[in-house]
Design an enzyme around this catalytic site. Sequence first.
Site, short mmCIF file in Angstrom:
data_model
loop_
_atom_site.label_atom_id
_atom_site.label_comp_id
_atom_site.label_asym_id
_atom_site.label_seq_id
_atom_site.Cartn_x
_atom_site.Cartn_y
_atom_site.Cartn_z
N ARG A 2 -43.04 87.46 -27.77
CA ARG A 2 -42.24 89.44 -28.07
C ARG A 2 -43.26 90.02 -29.27
NH1 ARG A 2 -37.77 90.01 -25.74
NH2 ARG A 2 -37.40 89.12 -23.94
N LYS A 36 -37.54 83.95 -23.37
CA LYS A 36 -38.17 85.08 -24.28
C LYS A 36 -38.80 83.77 -25.59
CE LYS A 36 -34.64 87.40 -25.11
NZ LYS A 36 -33.66 88.42 -25.13
N LYS A 64 -40.07 84.27 -29.46
CA LYS A 64 -39.87 85.69 -30.75
C LYS A 64 -41.02 84.30 -32.34
CE LYS A 64 -36.73 87.83 -29.03
NZ LYS A 64 -35.33 88.46 -29.69
N CYS A 102 -26.90 100.00 -22.42
CA CYS A 102 -26.92 98.51 -22.14
C CYS A 102 -26.60 97.76 -21.21
CB CYS A 102 -27.10 97.59 -23.74
SG CYS A 102 -27.59 95.57 -23.61
N CYS A 144 -26.15 96.91 -33.52
CA CYS A 144 -27.38 97.21 -31.47
C CYS A 144 -27.54 98.65 -31.02
CB CYS A 144 -27.14 96.40 -30.61
SG CYS A 144 -25.56 96.08 -29.73
N CYS A 200 -28.59 90.86 -30.29
CA CYS A 200 -28.76 91.66 -31.36
C CYS A 200 -29.91 92.68 -32.46
CB CYS A 200 -30.14 93.06 -30.22
SG CYS A 200 -29.72 92.27 -28.04
N CYS A 220 -22.09 92.62 -27.32
CA CYS A 220 -21.44 91.21 -27.43
C CYS A 220 -22.38 90.14 -28.41
CB CYS A 220 -22.10 91.27 -25.79
SG CYS A 220 -23.92 91.04 -25.74
N ARG A 233 -39.86 99.46 -23.90
CA ARG A 233 -40.46 99.57 -24.96
C ARG A 233 -41.49 99.47 -25.74
NH1 ARG A 233 -36.88 93.43 -26.02
NH2 ARG A 233 -34.74 94.87 -26.15
FE1 SRM Z 1 -31.68 91.96 -27.88
C1 SRM Z 1 -31.40 91.88 -24.31
C2 SRM Z 1 -31.72 95.25 -27.14
C3 SRM Z 1 -33.48 92.21 -30.90
C4 SRM Z 1 -31.27 88.43 -28.77
N1 SRM Z 1 -31.62 92.77 -26.34
C5 SRM Z 1 -31.05 92.73 -24.86
C6 SRM Z 1 -31.30 94.27 -23.89
C7 SRM Z 1 -32.66 94.34 -23.36
C8 SRM Z 1 -30.53 93.79 -22.70
C9 SRM Z 1 -30.73 93.75 -21.44
O1 SRM Z 1 -30.97 92.53 -21.21
O2 SRM Z 1 -30.49 94.15 -20.50
C10 SRM Z 1 -31.10 95.09 -24.79
C11 SRM Z 1 -31.32 96.71 -24.59
C12 SRM Z 1 -30.11 97.80 -24.93
C13 SRM Z 1 -30.92 99.12 -24.60
O3 SRM Z 1 -30.17 99.80 -24.30
O4 SRM Z 1 -31.41 99.47 -25.45
C14 SRM Z 1 -31.04 94.70 -26.37
N2 SRM Z 1 -32.61 93.29 -28.82
C15 SRM Z 1 -32.68 94.51 -28.25
C16 SRM Z 1 -32.87 95.70 -29.36
C17 SRM Z 1 -32.92 97.32 -29.29
C18 SRM Z 1 -31.45 95.70 -30.24
C19 SRM Z 1 -32.07 96.76 -32.22
O5 SRM Z 1 -31.05 97.43 -32.48
O6 SRM Z 1 -33.37 96.97 -31.71
C20 SRM Z 1 -33.93 94.93 -30.09
C21 SRM Z 1 -35.41 94.66 -29.58
C22 SRM Z 1 -36.40 94.14 -30.30
C23 SRM Z 1 -38.09 94.85 -30.12
O7 SRM Z 1 -38.54 95.34 -30.04
O8 SRM Z 1 -38.40 93.30 -29.46
C24 SRM Z 1 -32.88 93.44 -29.76
N3 SRM Z 1 -31.82 91.00 -29.05
C25 SRM Z 1 -32.84 90.92 -30.44
C26 SRM Z 1 -32.52 89.96 -30.80
C27 SRM Z 1 -33.02 90.10 -32.55
C28 SRM Z 1 -34.37 89.83 -32.80
O9 SRM Z 1 -35.36 89.06 -31.87
O10 SRM Z 1 -34.70 89.60 -34.04
C29 SRM Z 1 -31.69 89.25 -30.71
C30 SRM Z 1 -31.78 88.27 -31.08
C31 SRM Z 1 -32.35 87.10 -31.44
C32 SRM Z 1 -32.31 85.80 -30.44
O11 SRM Z 1 -33.43 86.44 -29.79
O12 SRM Z 1 -32.00 84.62 -30.67
C33 SRM Z 1 -32.12 89.79 -29.30
N4 SRM Z 1 -31.37 90.08 -26.65
C34 SRM Z 1 -30.70 89.04 -27.11
C35 SRM Z 1 -30.25 88.60 -25.92
C36 SRM Z 1 -29.72 87.13 -26.30
C37 SRM Z 1 -31.21 86.05 -25.98
C38 SRM Z 1 -31.14 84.38 -25.80
O13 SRM Z 1 -31.19 83.46 -26.40
O14 SRM Z 1 -29.85 84.16 -25.33
C39 SRM Z 1 -31.05 89.46 -24.77
C40 SRM Z 1 -30.02 88.58 -23.60
C41 SRM Z 1 -31.08 88.19 -22.65
O15 SRM Z 1 -32.11 88.32 -23.22
O16 SRM Z 1 -31.01 87.73 -21.91
C42 SRM Z 1 -31.00 90.32 -25.29
FE1 SF4 Z 2 -26.74 94.87 -25.26
FE2 SF4 Z 2 -25.18 92.57 -26.15
FE3 SF4 Z 2 -28.11 93.64 -26.98
FE4 SF4 Z 2 -26.38 94.75 -27.84
S1 SF4 Z 2 -26.21 92.99 -28.53
S2 SF4 Z 2 -27.88 95.64 -27.41
S3 SF4 Z 2 -24.72 94.66 -26.26
S4 SF4 Z 2 -27.67 92.49 -25.64
#
Ligand code: SRM
Ligand code: SF4
Length: 554
Positions: A140, A208, A210, A432, A426, A475, A471, A71
């Site tokens: 981030r 993390k 943000k 993922c 997502c 995201c 899930c 990323r």
């Molecule tokens: Fe996310 C984890 C993809 C934005 C909340 N996110 C992941 C991971 C890295 C899976 C992992 O931990 O193994 C995913 C990778 C999947 C893949 O195959 O690419 C993933 N997140 C994404 C992306 C690519 C989704 C998308 O459709 O674009 C976004 C990348 C953003 C970036 O460029 O930095 C992405 N993730 C978000 C957002 C939205 C936002 O930030 O505006 C959220 C919700 C907001 C928040 O953070 O509360 C988000 N991602 C999570 C979480 C839950 C965090 C939590 O507080 O519980 C995880 C899981 C974790 O961190 O353990 C996670």
């Molecule tokens: Fe993976 Fe869940 Fe984030 Fe979708 S919402 S990219 S399934 S961690």
Amino acid sequence: MSAESPVKLTHNEEIKAASPTLAGTLAATLNDPAQDHFSDDDNNFLKFHGSYQQDDRDLRKTGKKYIMMIRGRIPGGVMTAQQWCVFDELASAYGNNTLRITTRQSIQFHGVVISGLRPLVKKINESLLSTLAACGDVNRNVLAPATPAYTLAREDVFRDCHKVTMALAPQTQAYHSIWIDGVQLDNEAAENKDFADPLYGKTYLPRKFKIAFAIPPVNDLDIFTNCLGFIAVIEQDRLIGYNLSVGGGLGRSHGNEATYPRLADVIGFFTPDKIVEVAKAVLTIHRDFGDRSDRKHARLKYVVAERGVKFMQDEVNRRAGITLEPAKPYVFTTMQDMLGWHKAVDGSWFLGLFVNMGRVKDSQKTALRQIAEQFPGVEFRLTANQNVLLAKVSEADKKAITALLNAAAVKMENQTSVLHAASMACPSLPTCGLGLAESERYLPGLIDRIETVCADLGLGGEEIIIRSTGCPNGCARPYIAEIAFVGKAPGRYQVWLGGNASGTRLNRVWKEVVKDPDMETELRPVLTRFAKERASGERFGDWCNRVLLNEPRN
Ligand code: SRM
Ligand code: SF4
């Protein structure tokens, strides 16, 4: 914490303390041609460097194929045309030939094998972008408004986004050493063992962090879902300061009520000269008060929820050396991107291009590459709705780009239907590791089906913001959509309803689980009632929130 019952720290905290440069043994593994993957601990360090180790879940039945996701860190999603060319080339050379625009204005490469990792990261750095801190327990990618349609002060806001990104970047030398020099740091050497980042200390953040900047009335980056939000206050085209929002976040787990999505609180106003001090103040509150014993309870949102707004105001004032003033009035009205050609306030043109599920591929990838090569002055802006916006286009280039896109059969007007335009998913499967159900590969087909139902009911052309995730982590920011599908198991989704058009309200669970074949059967009666019962001009999410979700449910 009492002496009798010390808090048990998570394993992540222990390994950060043991290797505070974040070097782990990443370079040693990269230098060993026999290795096709990293150890579990190194996988955690790898995140701070902007990469995740994954395996192709489509291939699991026949064995495990390790692949990496990388990323970029692209502040405000702004790239030069030259940088776009580099990313485009890297996706073809090392990735799966797609560029995945993320919900945080970045680009992800998928499907990179371990031998491609270093050359890819190195070339990103040579293009003057980075991957450092794109993931991990740090600040981030910082979001900033992409649209140049409203105010010249956007440039000042973008500059502040950049300033904050740089001020909060980790200072470890390990990144350069691993990815540029290819050298394994000696973790036992005193300077590495005793290293403490000037801002983050030895163990970085509990989780993390943000940040987003927004310019009302456009909330196209869902500011209230961020740990820290800067809402620009602009008077007569001049940035006079920011309303500060703290404590947003969406991640939750199914069946764990102690985890929940939360929208940020607006806690005051301050002037732009203090932007870095305020950013550092909020970040260090997370560093010092976040829960390091439970990663599911470690985000800043729980500190804010449990300690309250007054605590946050006092701590920000003390740490930043300011006195927050009462927040200034602001209104958000939309979360959507402006697709098509539009005039910017500075007289130049910009083109919003819809990217289906953020996945740039095939003819769209080729066309964008050609634009980047032939129009080096065009700025590529990634939006938090997973689209691309071409900015700073002159009148003459507008004509030439239009001709190029026409020849490539890439639409500029009526690019897609309103439902598709307002949707996000997502990635989930197959990359993922946390995905419980399909998302990016599922949502477009489901939207087609919902569109058919809407057309039957006379709701064709009605905008409804629909988002899906594989899930509950959130995201694609599902918990503020008008309809959200949150994966529970293959082919089964929890359905949430009731978000609004401006991203200022959380939705609520409507059905604990709906199976894929039952989607139309479940949604049709609700959409039928909406068509009949809505107030004039009322949106689906608003009607659900006002009527449907307040009715007794069996
Ligand atoms: Fe996310 C984890 C993809 C934005 C909340 N996110 C992941 C991971 C890295 C899976 C992992 O931990 O193994 C995913 C990778 C999947 C893949 O195959 O690419 C993933 N997140 C994404 C992306 C690519 C989704 C998308 O459709 O674009 C976004 C990348 C953003 C970036 O460029 O930095 C992405 N993730 C978000 C957002 C939205 C936002 O930030 O505006 C959220 C919700 C907001 C928040 O953070 O509360 C988000 N991602 C999570 C979480 C839950 C965090 C939590 O507080 O519980 C995880 C899981 C974790 O961190 O353990 C996670
Ligand atoms: Fe993976 Fe869940 Fe984030 Fe979708 S919402 S990219 S399934 S961690």
